[in-house]
Design an enzyme around this catalytic site. Structure first.
Site, mmCIF file in Angstrom:
data_model
loop_
_atom_site.group_PDB
_atom_site.id
_atom_site.type_symbol
_atom_site.label_atom_id
_atom_site.label_comp_id
_atom_site.label_asym_id
_atom_site.label_seq_id
_atom_site.Cartn_x
_atom_site.Cartn_y
_atom_site.Cartn_z
ATOM 1 N N TYR A 188 6.302 64.620 -36.457
ATOM 2 C CA TYR A 188 5.130 63.736 -36.556
ATOM 3 C C TYR A 188 5.316 62.747 -37.697
ATOM 4 O O TYR A 188 4.958 61.577 -37.581
ATOM 5 C CB TYR A 188 3.846 64.556 -36.776
ATOM 6 C CG TYR A 188 2.626 63.663 -36.724
ATOM 7 C CD1 TYR A 188 2.070 63.305 -35.500
ATOM 8 C CD2 TYR A 188 2.062 63.139 -37.890
ATOM 9 C CE1 TYR A 188 0.985 62.454 -35.424
ATOM 10 C CE2 TYR A 188 0.976 62.290 -37.820
ATOM 11 C CZ TYR A 188 0.437 61.950 -36.589
ATOM 12 O OH TYR A 188 -0.631 61.106 -36.521
ATOM 13 N N PHE A 205 1.720 31.201 -27.505
ATOM 14 C CA PHE A 205 2.075 32.277 -26.589
ATOM 15 C C PHE A 205 0.778 33.021 -26.294
ATOM 16 O O PHE A 205 -0.093 33.131 -27.150
ATOM 17 C CB PHE A 205 3.158 33.209 -27.135
ATOM 18 C CG PHE A 205 3.579 34.195 -26.077
ATOM 19 C CD1 PHE A 205 4.290 33.767 -24.974
ATOM 20 C CD2 PHE A 205 3.203 35.532 -26.142
ATOM 21 C CE1 PHE A 205 4.624 34.650 -23.947
ATOM 22 C CE2 PHE A 205 3.534 36.418 -25.125
ATOM 23 C CZ PHE A 205 4.249 35.969 -24.023
ATOM 24 N N THR A 206 0.664 33.536 -25.071
ATOM 25 C CA THR A 206 -0.612 34.080 -24.591
ATOM 26 C C THR A 206 -1.219 35.121 -25.542
ATOM 27 O O THR A 206 -2.347 34.967 -26.006
ATOM 28 C CB THR A 206 -0.410 34.695 -23.201
ATOM 29 O OG1 THR A 206 0.663 35.635 -23.281
ATOM 30 C CG2 THR A 206 -0.084 33.627 -22.157
ATOM 31 N N ASP A 247 7.746 34.786 -35.099
ATOM 32 C CA ASP A 247 7.781 35.569 -33.869
ATOM 33 C C ASP A 247 9.249 35.647 -33.468
ATOM 34 O O ASP A 247 9.811 34.722 -32.889
ATOM 35 C CB ASP A 247 6.937 34.905 -32.775
ATOM 36 C CG ASP A 247 6.962 35.711 -31.474
ATOM 37 O OD1 ASP A 247 7.852 36.571 -31.324
ATOM 38 O OD2 ASP A 247 6.105 35.479 -30.608
ATOM 39 N N LYS A 299 12.558 42.917 -25.821
ATOM 40 C CA LYS A 299 13.410 41.801 -25.392
ATOM 41 C C LYS A 299 14.784 41.937 -26.053
ATOM 42 O O LYS A 299 15.624 42.684 -25.585
ATOM 43 C CB LYS A 299 12.759 40.458 -25.753
ATOM 44 C CG LYS A 299 11.585 40.077 -24.850
ATOM 45 C CD LYS A 299 10.315 40.785 -25.180
ATOM 46 C CE LYS A 299 9.101 40.202 -24.519
ATOM 47 N NZ LYS A 299 7.887 40.963 -24.806
ATOM 48 N N ARG A 313 3.740 30.415 -15.112
ATOM 49 C CA ARG A 313 3.521 30.034 -16.506
ATOM 50 C C ARG A 313 2.956 28.611 -16.493
ATOM 51 O O ARG A 313 3.644 27.635 -16.736
ATOM 52 C CB ARG A 313 4.825 30.058 -17.313
ATOM 53 C CG ARG A 313 5.436 31.416 -17.496
ATOM 54 C CD ARG A 313 4.831 32.299 -18.577
ATOM 55 N NE ARG A 313 3.592 32.939 -18.297
ATOM 56 C CZ ARG A 313 3.081 33.912 -19.073
ATOM 57 N NH1 ARG A 313 3.722 34.349 -20.139
ATOM 58 N NH2 ARG A 313 1.912 34.443 -18.793
ATOM 59 N N PHE A 373 -4.232 35.872 -16.245
ATOM 60 C CA PHE A 373 -3.096 35.844 -15.324
ATOM 61 C C PHE A 373 -2.620 37.245 -14.937
ATOM 62 O O PHE A 373 -2.061 37.437 -13.869
ATOM 63 C CB PHE A 373 -1.935 35.068 -15.955
ATOM 64 C CG PHE A 373 -1.597 35.549 -17.331
ATOM 65 C CD1 PHE A 373 -0.689 36.564 -17.518
ATOM 66 C CD2 PHE A 373 -2.241 35.027 -18.450
ATOM 67 C CE1 PHE A 373 -0.414 37.049 -18.786
ATOM 68 C CE2 PHE A 373 -1.965 35.500 -19.722
ATOM 69 C CZ PHE A 373 -1.052 36.517 -19.894
HETATM 70 C C1 P61 Z 1 7.223 38.208 -21.463
HETATM 71 F F1 P61 Z 1 3.025 37.300 -19.002
HETATM 72 N N1 P61 Z 1 6.538 38.592 -23.701
HETATM 73 O O1 P61 Z 1 7.780 37.160 -21.881
HETATM 74 P P1 P61 Z 1 4.716 42.536 -26.122
HETATM 75 N N2 P61 Z 1 5.830 37.029 -28.375
HETATM 76 C C2 P61 Z 1 6.646 36.572 -27.414
HETATM 77 C C3 P61 Z 1 6.742 37.251 -26.221
HETATM 78 O O2 P61 Z 1 7.562 36.801 -25.280
HETATM 79 C C4 P61 Z 1 5.964 38.443 -26.010
HETATM 80 C C5 P61 Z 1 5.134 38.876 -27.075
HETATM 81 C C6 P61 Z 1 5.083 38.152 -28.226
HETATM 82 C C7 P61 Z 1 6.510 39.011 -22.446
HETATM 83 C C8 P61 Z 1 5.595 40.117 -21.944
HETATM 84 C C9 P61 Z 1 4.324 39.425 -21.567
HETATM 85 O O3 P61 Z 1 1.445 36.522 -20.980
HETATM 86 C C10 P61 Z 1 2.283 37.588 -21.150
HETATM 87 O O4 P61 Z 1 5.769 43.513 -26.500
HETATM 88 C C11 P61 Z 1 7.429 35.334 -27.649
HETATM 89 O O5 P61 Z 1 4.711 42.184 -24.683
HETATM 90 O O6 P61 Z 1 3.371 42.965 -26.594
HETATM 91 C C12 P61 Z 1 5.971 39.110 -24.772
HETATM 92 O O7 P61 Z 1 5.098 41.225 -26.926
HETATM 93 C C13 P61 Z 1 4.297 40.098 -26.937
HETATM 94 C C14 P61 Z 1 4.189 38.816 -20.353
HETATM 95 C C15 P61 Z 1 3.376 39.175 -22.540
HETATM 96 C C16 P61 Z 1 3.153 37.916 -20.137
HETATM 97 C C17 P61 Z 1 2.323 38.272 -22.328
HETATM 98 O O8 P61 Z 1 7.287 38.582 -20.300
#
Ligand code: P61
Length: 479
Positions: free
Chosen positions: A75, A127-128, A218, A261, A385, A452
């Protein structure tokens, strides 16, 4: 990419395979209807080649799997946490590491810790999840990326760059006191995985620091950005990926990371902070939302795979082949005359739906419709997107109608072969050939946050005028 006469071929061989189901066109038609024409709502077993995202979908190496067997599932104080912390310190140089289950948890913490009501956060494109967390903390995101980033057909080697005059104008207008940090992404996702140059990043960092403003990085795809610096920026051709990555991180104070990623793992992330007091505050917070500060929502084995993935991510042959595969697909599609975002970026090929379907009004969501059509054609899953992802303007309540109306074909790392890429390109070209017959979509259900992900649609024939009323909407969304 230099030396393109030599192949980017995969620097690995396949040791285990996962069979995928083949479907018929009729099965796919019924699957997309059941999914409300939203590729996020498809069951993955109905997908042939899954290019929805590169997030958490990569194949781990044998070393990472071996690391999974070495999980210390204590833990508190798991050995794997310290290995992860060491890897972050060695490779990126950030002093304090607060583990999280994925990237948005790190965004949540830093937004809550640093943003006050009425603050403004400049960044190189939204970013979303990042923008939503800034807004939920009371802040307002302001886009300071160069104009070229919003123009799909314009060639610029560093479309992720910040327009320095725009940043200065935001500082002049609001005052540094109302800007807790600038948020700079490497490999800017929403405009095509476009890199920022080190020269520009350095200037941004100087400007922010001279004004007493922090720089939050980021760093989700920092190694991919580093490759394009090596290939495109003067004086960096002979520098290693590790060296370039480190030079980027050294310009920044805080980083949020989705390890799903670059780090080639299926789950994980962290917040990295240089300032010890801020790190203490984050550790106080992580125990509320994620778990103890030495696991943050991950199992010990996940942290071990992540630590190994950090080192694999900066291996030149890996990153060269990873981005090379994206470019292979992009050129194959573009050579047939299909409009895409230029230059081809890092993690995916982005189709320009405005030029693909010029007869579909943006409020009938051409990119959403195109993603659905490609799925029906071949079982290839992609992601919208554009206008759906961008959400509603909090002031007017209308769709934001962004300049970029894109379909992202995102490549998981080390998962698909060149033959898969050929199938994807053939399908996109097939759909391009009958583009005139593709109509738009309208909402039947629109969620409040990050609409989305769960929205549902129904098709409307080509030529229909958009009607904004009469939909089942929970509330006017802010994002
Ligand atoms: C992706 F449709 N990306 O690209 P988490 N910053 C950046 C990202 O690319 C990102 C995060 C923060 C995704 C997953 C995803 O609208 C969407 O580990 C540059 O996903 O929490 C994630 O990191 C967030 C898909 C996220 C989406 C949001 O596919």
């Amino acid at each position: 990419m230099p030396n393109r006469r030599r192949s980017w071929a995969e620097p690995y061989k396949i040791k285990m395979v996962e069979p995928i189901k083949m479907t018929t066109r009729n099965e796919r038609l019924s699957a997309i209807e059941d999914a409300g024409y939203n590729t996020f709502l498809l069951r993955s077993e109905d997908v042939y080649i899954d290019l929805l995202t590169d997030s958490g979908t990569s194949a781990m190496s044998d070393r990472q799997w071996a690391g999974m067997m070495m999980g210390d599932e204590a833990y508190a104080g798991s050995r794997n946490f310290y290995e992860m912390e060491d890897a972050v310190r060695d490779v990126y140089g950030y002093r304090n590491v607060i583990p999280t289950h994925q990237g948005r948890a790190a965004e949540h913490m830093i937004s809550q810790l640093l943003i006050k009501d009425g603050d403004v956060i400049p960044g190189n494109m939204y970013f979303t999840t990042t923008r939503l967390h800034q807004e939920l903390a009371g802040g307002k995101f302001v886009d300071v990326i160069i104009d070229e980033a919003h123009q799909p057909e314009v060639l610029h080697p560093f479309k992720g760059n910040v327009h320095l005059d725009k940043l200065q104008a935001v500082i002049d207008e609001y005052g540094a006191d109302r800007i807790p940090y600038v948020c700079i992404a490497t490999s800017v996702n929403m405009c095509g995985g476009q890199p920022i140059s080190l020269e520009n990043f350095r200037a941004v960092s100087d400007m922010a620091h001279e004004n007493g403003i922090l720089v939050v990085h980021d760093m989700t795809r920092v190694a991919e950005n580093a490759l394009l610096i090596k290939e495109r920026e003067k004086d960096y051709a002979d520098r290693s990926i590790a060296d370039i990555v480190r030079s980027i991180c050294d310009l920044t104070d805080v980083a949020t990371m989705s390890s799903k990623k670059d780090h080639l793992v299926n789950i994980g992330g962290f917040l990295a902070v240089n300032d010890d007091d801020l790190a203490d505050k984050a550790r106080n917070m992580v125990v509320v939302y994620e778990g103890l500060h030495t696991y943050g929502g991950m199992a010990g084995r996940d942290m071990q795979a992540l630590a190994i993935g950090i080192h694999e991510s900066i291996d030149y042959s890996h990153i060269y082949a990873r981005v090379g595969q994206v470019h292979y697909l992009g050129h194959k599609i573009a050579d047939a005359g299909v409009p895409i975002v230029w230059p081809i970026g890092t993690h995916g090929v982005f189709l320009d739906a405005k030029r693909f379907l010029p007869h579909v009004d943006q409020d009938l969501f051409p990119a959403q419709a195109l993603a659905a059509e490609i799925y029906v054609d071949s079982g290839v899953r992609s992601m919208e997107r554009g206008n759906v992802s961008s959400g509603r303007d909090p002031v007017t309540g209308g769709n934001r109608r962004p300049n970029l109306e894109l379909v992202r074909l995102t490549l998981p790392r080390r998962v698909y072969t060149q033959a898969h890429m050929d199938v994807v390109a053939e399908s996109v070209i097939e759909v391009w050939d009958r583009r005139d017959r593709i109509g738009g979509l309208e909402f039947t259900y629109e969620p409040e946050y990050l609409r989305f992900f769960q929205a549902r649609f129904r098709p409307v024939p080509a030529g229909t005028k958009p009607v904004e009323a009469g939909i089942e909407r929970e509330a006017v969304a802010t994002t």
